[in-house]
Motif scaffolding. Structure first.
Motif, PDB file in Angstrom:
ATOM      1  N   ASN A 594      83.200  52.589 -14.587  1.00 53.96           N
ATOM      2  CA  ASN A 594      83.309  51.129 -14.591  1.00 53.96           C
ATOM      3  C   ASN A 594      81.938  50.466 -14.644  1.00 53.96           C
ATOM      4  OD1 ASN A 594      86.060  50.837 -14.630  1.00 53.96           O
ATOM      5  ND2 ASN A 594      86.279  50.758 -12.405  1.00 53.96           N
ATOM      6  N   HIS A 595      80.953  51.072 -13.965  1.00 50.80           N
ATOM      7  CA  HIS A 595      79.627  50.465 -13.965  1.00 50.80           C
ATOM      8  C   HIS A 595      78.987  50.535 -15.361  1.00 50.80           C
ATOM      9  CE1 HIS A 595      75.915  49.417 -11.372  1.00 50.80           C
ATOM     10  NE2 HIS A 595      75.819  48.888 -12.578  1.00 50.80           N
ATOM     11  N   SER A 596      79.037  51.703 -15.972  1.00 48.75           N
ATOM     12  CA  SER A 596      78.480  51.809 -17.332  1.00 48.75           C
ATOM     13  C   SER A 596      79.244  50.886 -18.281  1.00 48.75           C
ATOM     14  CB  SER A 596      78.559  53.259 -17.831  1.00 48.75           C
ATOM     15  OG  SER A 596      77.807  54.094 -16.980  1.00 48.75           O
ATOM     16  N   THR A 598      80.532  48.061 -17.561  1.00 46.78           N
ATOM     17  CA  THR A 598      80.069  46.691 -17.339  1.00 46.78           C
ATOM     18  C   THR A 598      78.875  46.372 -18.238  1.00 46.78           C
ATOM     19  OG1 THR A 598      80.684  46.980 -15.042  1.00 46.78           O
ATOM     20  CG2 THR A 598      79.405  45.054 -15.552  1.00 46.78           C
ATOM     21  N   HIS A 599      77.914  47.320 -18.278  1.00 50.41           N
ATOM     22  CA  HIS A 599      76.734  47.097 -19.122  1.00 50.41           C
ATOM     23  C   HIS A 599      77.136  46.994 -20.602  1.00 50.41           C
ATOM     24  CE1 HIS A 599      73.375  48.548 -16.184  1.00 50.41           C
ATOM     25  NE2 HIS A 599      74.430  48.130 -15.502  1.00 50.41           N
ATOM     26  N   ILE A 600      78.055  47.864 -21.016  1.00 52.36           N
ATOM     27  CA  ILE A 600      78.483  47.859 -22.421  1.00 52.36           C
ATOM     28  C   ILE A 600      79.181  46.540 -22.759  1.00 52.36           C
ATOM     29  CG2 ILE A 600      80.059  48.943 -24.084  1.00 52.36           C
ATOM     30  CD1 ILE A 600      79.542  51.604 -22.634  1.00 52.36           C
ATOM     31  N   PHE A 619      81.352  43.304 -10.344  1.00 52.21           N
ATOM     32  CA  PHE A 619      81.954  44.021  -9.223  1.00 52.21           C
ATOM     33  C   PHE A 619      82.611  45.284  -9.772  1.00 52.21           C
ATOM     34  CE2 PHE A 619      85.621  44.867  -6.445  1.00 52.21           C
ATOM     35  CZ  PHE A 619      84.989  44.943  -5.209  1.00 52.21           C
ATOM     36  N   LYS A 620      82.259  46.430  -9.194  1.00 52.55           N
ATOM     37  CA  LYS A 620      82.768  47.681  -9.720  1.00 52.55           C
ATOM     38  C   LYS A 620      83.420  48.485  -8.611  1.00 52.55           C
ATOM     39  CE  LYS A 620      78.750  47.300 -10.980  1.00 52.55           C
ATOM     40  NZ  LYS A 620      77.706  46.260 -11.206  1.00 52.55           N
ATOM     41  N   ASP A 621      84.768  48.597  -8.647  1.00 53.63           N
ATOM     42  CA  ASP A 621      85.477  49.404  -7.654  1.00 53.63           C
ATOM     43  C   ASP A 621      86.192  50.543  -8.377  1.00 53.63           C
ATOM     44  OD1 ASP A 621      86.412  50.229  -5.253  1.00 53.63           O
ATOM     45  OD2 ASP A 621      87.457  48.380  -4.721  1.00 53.63           O
ATOM     46  N   VAL A 696      69.834  47.283 -22.363  1.00 54.93           N
ATOM     47  CA  VAL A 696      68.825  47.739 -21.404  1.00 54.93           C
ATOM     48  C   VAL A 696      68.847  46.810 -20.202  1.00 54.93           C
ATOM     49  CG1 VAL A 696      66.404  48.320 -21.035  1.00 54.93           C
ATOM     50  CG2 VAL A 696      67.372  48.502 -23.325  1.00 54.93           C
ATOM     51  N   GLU A 697      69.053  47.363 -19.015  1.00 50.01           N
ATOM     52  CA  GLU A 697      69.085  46.533 -17.805  1.00 50.01           C
ATOM     53  C   GLU A 697      68.357  47.222 -16.666  1.00 50.01           C
ATOM     54  OE1 GLU A 697      73.002  45.214 -16.602  1.00 50.01           O
ATOM     55  OE2 GLU A 697      73.658  45.020 -18.685  1.00 50.01           O
ATOM     56  N   ALA A 698      67.761  46.417 -15.800  1.00 46.60           N
ATOM     57  CA  ALA A 698      67.248  46.939 -14.541  1.00 46.60           C
ATOM     58  C   ALA A 698      68.445  47.069 -13.622  1.00 46.60           C
ATOM     59  CB  ALA A 698      66.237  45.970 -13.960  1.00 46.60           C
ATOM     60  N   CYS A 699      68.682  48.267 -13.076  1.00 43.73           N
ATOM     61  CA  CYS A 699      69.929  48.500 -12.331  1.00 43.73           C
ATOM     62  C   CYS A 699      69.759  49.682 -11.394  1.00 43.73           C
ATOM     63  CB  CYS A 699      71.054  48.760 -13.341  1.00 43.73           C
ATOM     64  SG  CYS A 699      72.599  49.307 -12.595  1.00 43.73           S
ATOM     65  N   GLY A 700      70.340  49.563 -10.201  1.00 50.24           N
ATOM     66  CA  GLY A 700      70.230  50.642  -9.219  1.00 50.24           C
ATOM     67  C   GLY A 700      71.511  51.435  -9.064  1.00 50.24           C
ATOM     68  N   THR A 702      75.084  53.860 -10.327  1.00 51.76           N
ATOM     69  CA  THR A 702      75.299  55.173 -10.933  1.00 51.76           C
ATOM     70  C   THR A 702      75.904  54.998 -12.323  1.00 51.76           C
ATOM     71  OG1 THR A 702      77.494  55.359  -9.934  1.00 51.76           O
ATOM     72  CG2 THR A 702      75.650  56.270  -8.693  1.00 51.76           C
ATOM     73  N   HIS A 703      75.531  55.909 -13.228  1.00 52.20           N
ATOM     74  CA  HIS A 703      75.977  55.786 -14.621  1.00 52.20           C
ATOM     75  C   HIS A 703      76.343  57.136 -15.218  1.00 52.20           C
ATOM     76  CE1 HIS A 703      75.155  51.521 -15.362  1.00 52.20           C
ATOM     77  NE2 HIS A 703      74.248  51.658 -14.411  1.00 52.20           N
ATOM     78  N   VAL A 704      77.222  57.107 -16.217  1.00 49.90           N
ATOM     79  CA  VAL A 704      77.558  58.332 -16.952  1.00 49.90           C
ATOM     80  C   VAL A 704      76.364  58.715 -17.828  1.00 49.90           C
ATOM     81  CG1 VAL A 704      80.021  57.835 -16.933  1.00 49.90           C
ATOM     82  CG2 VAL A 704      78.639  57.026 -18.840  1.00 49.90           C
TER      83      VAL A 704
HETATM   84 ZN   LIG Z   1      74.197  47.788 -13.452  1.00 51.55          ZN
END
Ligand SMILES: [Zn+2]
Ligand SMILES: [Zn+2]
Length: 917
Positions: A594-596, A598-600, A619-621, A696-700, A702-704
């Protein structure tokens, strides 16, 4: 720290702080202003400092060259380039790199980052010059009036780190600035005055020299030498020169036009004047006289512009009205030029007019501009004006052309929105004045959120007397993200080492061993290291277990990770014991996808909608995710489809997602401020999540590793949640598959009950609707025919009463009310003395239908009978006309009683109305 006492501190030692080599070389003498006491340096002997001079350059410029806005920049940048300065591109006017500012308000802001509440400087080239557009809205009412105030202006920043390679200090700085004025602009040295001043910022301060020519402040060279405060300070390791000069003023002094707007917006104002039939040239002498006087007298009149204008008019031998008639169109043209340029820069850089944050200021200037155009009857599309600015500034700011259409789109949408809302706003305001109700703060917030009605507008319209003090507080609470409101039931943890974060070292770790560091309140476990992801950046935490104790929440406080345990295990977690942690893999994978996703989606939305799209929040659950984007309108079905399609194409391309740590300045210059989708990053190093070639994003989070792992992204719903923000709710990976499967099985069930197949369900459904319509028509004609026949039977069966009318009552739980309404109508026509009462079972309620014939209603109204019967059935009463009324109740046991005693009910109604009447 008092500015005044700091100034005396520096002024008491002028040789040390203010005197530069140029002053000795050229014979600048230190002098004291007889009027305000300030110290200044000039070649000529003077009684007072330049703040008390009038703008004598108006109509008589002290230069040989005549330089318009763009030419002035060309000359200036050429000069500094020759003197080994790097000329860098402007930064965005929307200040994404600082949480405390909406807009870039000065050139030095480009190079300031906030860390632990302290400002640090990051200067990318040394020395450098930047033509920085700045936005400020605190002087909005002075724009146009004074000839020199703006909502957007270009501050030339001459910036350097004195102690780094290439750096220099005050001697060189003033020498360069003097040379710029003298050699580039051709201003004689004895026209230039330097005034002593000071500058204070967050934790740092310094002294400064403002330079003036003929009463006009052209620039201010700030020498930031110290940190601390006046009583306790030390010299900075990296002293900073921040010289800021207004390009509008540099151009103005060479042209000597009545106002600086003529210099800055020359071509735009001329085109507008031609279009609106305003003659500039023949008025220029009067305008010059007026603004020269205005510059001198302005400070003495504070805010009373009318009085000031009246006095100038007297001096010029005119009436106030006559002067105003000449001045007003020029003031207004200047406001329109200024405001439209501000909108052009802000929208180009991705800010939308709205009711929130910085967007609020943009909406104000936009609506003010539209209101002025309307008031003067000047017919022009505002987007045409922004196009004029782009054309004028193209060679200086080539990037503006890229966003030309975006600016047009937004201006158009906002203009349309204004004209349609204006009418509604006035209507709402008027009806509120009429109703004399004073709205509560919550009402005001609702009106603001749903209709865009600002409390200022209601104040102006006389609906409210003042804006409630808690309005903006409540409003901002409403818009605070959940992230920042994480409430802990423990005191801040101190004296503990930062937790080592294993999920950053290797995202795939799901089991790990770690030593116990501490347990707080039998509830929160702190380890030396952890692979559990704590809630943050809109990403929900990992769940799992540590030594078979369920972990139900994970939080990060400062740099310490707290694992919240479901049960309190006495003595299980003693300090330094090695424990085993297991992370719920299904949950982590879901959240990660879900987090990756979001960026896409964020970039997919931007590519399909426009450059103004930014992440507002996310928000990523595990089973649900949402992305809020900045966009002006609700999304259409077509747009949603396109965004979903683009996002899934990115998934299918299986692009690698690269995560690297960059130095902040390197990340900014390499990837631009677009990286700050989730807000500014308060650290020297930035974790960059790069979906190769896409986002490209600054992000802390987790991603695939590759986008293909996400499998599928499905948008479930979109909603315009507030002015300027649209929410996309979506699922990805297995959740997306499950969603589609459940939709599919629902469809299957529908098909089955229609006796159809999934493929033909649409067709069958259409058929069913058509059949249904046909049935309804048949039923209606059946009811008609049958009630025709029944009407005379009812009339015959009715009971005569002693009061000269007939009554008929019936109960039914099979046939619907349509039939009884038709029957009642017809039978009371057949017999005008009839009162018809039908009680019809409708689910758990009994409906009361009453008709009174033409004669019977002279004695008793249908509405009255319906009301009484409804009350008997436990209802609250009925309603209708003399002829036909309805009501109802839920007490089924009273039905028989009502029908048997219909006659006595009617008699008692008549008796009570006689008594009362
Ligand atoms: Zn992010
Ligand atoms: Zn003075």
């Amino acid at each position: 720290m008092e500015k005044q006492s700091l100034l005396s501190l520096f002024s008491s030692n002028p040789d040390k702080y203010y005197k530069v080599s140029l002053f000795d070389d050229k014979g600048f003498k230190r002098q004291n202003c007889k009027l305000c006491g300030k110290y200044f340096w000039s070649i000529k002997d003077k009684e007072s400092c330049p703040e008390h001079e009038n703008y004598s350059f108006i109509g008589d410029p002290p230069t040989q060259k005549r330089l318009d806005f763009v030419k002035a920049w060309k000359e200036l940048s050429g000069f500094f380039k020759k003197n080994n300065h790097e000329i860098i591109q402007r930064y965005p006017v929307v200040c994404r790199w600082r949480e405390d500012l909406y807009f870039t308000i000065a050139s030095i802001v480009d190079f300031q980052r906030v860390m632990n509440g302290k400002i640090v400087f990051e200067i990318p080239k040394n020395p450098l010059v930047v033509p920085q557009m700045c936005l400020r809205f605190n002087d909005i009412e002075n724009v146009g009036l004074t000839g020199r105030h703006y909502t957007s202006f270009c501050m030339i920043g001459q910036t350097c780190n004195a102690d780094a390679t290439g750096g220099y200090w005050k001697d060189k700085c003033i020498e360069l600035d003097h040379s710029l004025l003298k050699d580039v602009f051709g201003i004689k040295s004895d026209e230039i005055t330097f005034v002593e001043d000071v500058w204070m910022g967050a934790g740092a301060f310094g002294y400064s020299l403002e330079y003036y020519v003929r009463g006009l402040e052209l620039g201010n060279a700030v020498f930031t030498e110290f940190e601390g405060d006046q009583y306790n300070y030390r010299t900075l390791d990296n002293k900073i020169i921040d010289m800021g000069a207004g390009l509008e003023r540099l151009s103005w002094i060479t042209l000597g036009t009545p106002t600086s707007y003529d210099a800055t917006f020359g071509p735009v104002i001329r085109k507008l004047a031609d279009k609106f039939g305003i003659d500039i040239d023949s008025k220029s002498e009067l305008l010059s006289q007026y603004f020269r006087r205005f510059s001198e007298m302005h400070t003495h009149y504070q805010d009373d512009v009318i009085l000031l204008k009246t006095n100038i008019a007297k001096e010029l031998g005119l009436t106030f009205e006559r002067l105003e008639k000449t001045i007003l169109p020029f003031e207004t043209l200047s406001i329109i030029a200024d405001h439209s340029r501000t909108l052009m820069f802000a929208i180009s850089d991705g800010c939308l007019p709205s009711n929130v944050g910085g967007g609020y200021n943009l909406r104000i200037v936009l609506r003010r501009t539209l209101a002025l155009l309307a008031r003067f009857g000047w017919n022009i599309d505002l987007a045409e004006v922004t196009d004029m600015h782009i054309e004028q500034l193209e060679s200086m700011y080539p990037e503006l052309k890229e966003h030309k259409n975006d600016v047009r789109t937004i201006i158009q949408i906002e203009s349309d929105r204004y004209s349609s809302s204006k009418e509604r706003m006035y209507q709402i305001a008027n009806s509120m004045i009429k109703s004399k109700k004073s709205p509560s703060t919550d009402d005001l917030i609702r009106m603001y959120e749903s209709d865009g009605i600002t409390p200022d507008f209601l104040l102006e319209s006389g609906v409210i007397e003042k804006i409630p003090p808690d309005f903006y507080v409540k409003l901002s609470e409403l818009h605070t993200s959940h992230d920042s409101k994480q409430i802990l039931d423990i005191e801040p943890v101190t004296g503990v080492e930062p937790t080592r974060l294993l999920y950053y070292e290797n995202e795939s770790i799901r089991e790990f061993d770690a030593k116990v560091l501490k347990v707080l309140k039998d509830k929160y476990l702190i380890l030396y290291k952890t692979a559990f992801y704590p809630r943050g950046g809109g990403q929900e935490p990992d769940f799992g277990s540590i030594e078979d104790i369920r972990i139900t929440d994970v939080l990060k406080q400062n740099n310490i990770v707290l694992h919240k345990m479901q049960t309190s295990p006495k003595d299980l977690f003693v300090e330094n014991k090695v424990v085993h942690g297991i992370i719920d893999n299904t949950r982590r994978r879901s959240i990660t996808k879900n987090h990756s996703a979001t960026h896409i989606l964020n970039s997919a939305a931007r590519n399909n909608l426009g450059s103004w799209v930014w992440q507002n929040s996310a928000f990523k659950d595990e089973h649900y995710a949402r992305l809020d984007i900045t966009h002006h309108s609700a999304l259409t079905k077509e747009q949603i489809k396109k965004i979903e399609k683009t996002a899934n194409e990115v998934v299918q391309k299986n692009l690698p997602i690269l995560i690297n740590i960059h130095e902040r300045s390197d990340a900014e210059s390499r990837y631009t401020f677009r990286i700050y989708q989730g807000g500014a990053v308060p650290s020297n190093n930035v974790r960059i999540v790069n979906i190769d070639g896409w986002d490209v994003e600054a992000c802390g989070g987790t991603h695939v590793n590759k986008t293909g792992e996400i499998g599928l992204i499905k948008i479930l719903k979109t909603e315009r949640i507030q002015d300027g923000v649209v929410r996309l709710e979506f699922v990805s990976g297995n959740n997306a598959l499950q969603y589609i499967q459940s939709q599919d099985s629902q469809l299957h069930n529908i098909a089955q009950s229609l006796g159809s197949s999934r493929e033909k369900v649409g067709e069958s459904f259409g058929k069913m609707i058509a059949e249904n319509e046909l049935m309804k028509r048949k039923l209606r004609s059946l009811v008609n025919k049958f009630s025709d026949n029944m009407a005379s039977i009812v009339a015959q069966k009715a009971t005569k009463t002693g009061v000269g009318i007939k009554i008929y009552g019936t109960y039914d739980d099979q046939v619907g009310d349509d039939y009884y309404i038709a029957l009642g109508e017809k039978s009371t026509c057949v017999d005008p003395f009839l009162v018809f009462v039908a009680l019809v079972q409708d689910h758990d309620r009994i409906r009361v239908i009453v008709f009174a014939g033409e004669e019977s209603r002279k004695i008793l109204k249908a509405s009255r009978i319906a009301k009484e019967i409804s009350l008997k059935l436990g209802g609250t009463g009925g309603g209708g006309t003399d002829k036909f009324a309805q009501g109802g109740g839920r007490d089924k046991n009273k039905v028989q009683d009502c029908l048997t005693n219909l006659e006595s009910l009617i008699t008692s109604i008549l008796e009570t109305s006689e008594k009362n009447g």
